[in-house]
Scaffold this motif. Sequence first.
Motif, mmCIF file in Angstrom:
data_model
loop_
_atom_site.group_PDB
_atom_site.id
_atom_site.type_symbol
_atom_site.label_atom_id
_atom_site.label_comp_id
_atom_site.label_asym_id
_atom_site.label_seq_id
_atom_site.Cartn_x
_atom_site.Cartn_y
_atom_site.Cartn_z
ATOM 1 N N ALA A 148 1.072 -1.335 -0.261
ATOM 2 C CA ALA A 148 0.031 -0.065 0.288
ATOM 3 C C ALA A 148 0.699 1.259 0.350
ATOM 4 C CB ALA A 148 -0.616 0.123 1.412
ATOM 5 N N ALA A 149 1.655 1.184 0.443
ATOM 6 C CA ALA A 149 2.662 2.262 1.090
ATOM 7 C C ALA A 149 3.417 2.800 -0.621
ATOM 8 C CB ALA A 149 3.844 2.493 2.207
ATOM 9 N N ALA A 150 4.301 1.457 -0.770
ATOM 10 C CA ALA A 150 4.991 1.840 -2.269
ATOM 11 C C ALA A 150 3.681 2.234 -3.068
ATOM 12 C CB ALA A 150 5.439 0.117 -2.084
ATOM 13 N N GLY A 151 2.496 1.590 -3.254
ATOM 14 C CA GLY A 151 1.524 1.637 -4.454
ATOM 15 C C GLY A 151 1.684 3.504 -4.282
ATOM 16 N N LYS A 152 0.862 3.991 -3.124
ATOM 17 C CA LYS A 152 0.751 4.897 -3.231
ATOM 18 C C LYS A 152 1.861 6.082 -3.602
ATOM 19 C CE LYS A 152 -0.333 8.644 0.158
ATOM 20 N NZ LYS A 152 -0.408 8.707 2.068
ATOM 21 N N ALA A 153 3.655 5.682 -3.098
ATOM 22 C CA ALA A 153 4.502 6.082 -3.347
ATOM 23 C C ALA A 153 4.341 6.423 -5.413
ATOM 24 C CB ALA A 153 5.521 5.691 -3.260
ATOM 25 N N ALA A 154 4.043 5.050 -6.126
ATOM 26 C CA ALA A 154 4.404 5.154 -7.250
ATOM 27 C C ALA A 154 3.430 5.492 -8.049
ATOM 28 C CB ALA A 154 4.169 3.644 -7.729
#
Length: 151
Positions: A58-64
């Motif tokens: 979720a954190a990586a998806g938000k950053a992406a």
Amino acid sequence: MTTTPPLPPSEPVIGTTDDGRGPDTAPAPGIRALVSAAKTDAARLAKAQVELAQAEAAAAGKAATITTGLLVAAGVVAFLMYVFVLLSLAWLLTLWLPIWAGFLIVAGALLLKAVLLVLIASRKAKGIKGLRRSKVQLERTKAALRGSRPA
């Protein structure tokens, strides 16, 4: 006859209960109980690992998503800059040529660029071979499951 001093309560004696009152009479857990406890612990560990992976994803998806938005915005600004450069070039050519000729030359240059990009893309597309190794491995797996020799 000498007696040893008693141990402090923070250090239990082996073979005594937690309060130090004598031998530990609790029965040892059976194999079933141990296997059940191990199974429960493994399930909790797996669940915790899945939750950690979900949180990280979720954190990586938000950053992406934020990064993609910024890159799209930069692309839009770059496209607008490109349009203005082409318009400036066309108007510059009108210093020596009629207006229609300056814009036609710029349009012709864009057409030439588009044709070159299509030729490069078609040459690159011919080099795409697909999933050859995956197909071979799939056939080997099918043959192994059937019990026969792969082709």
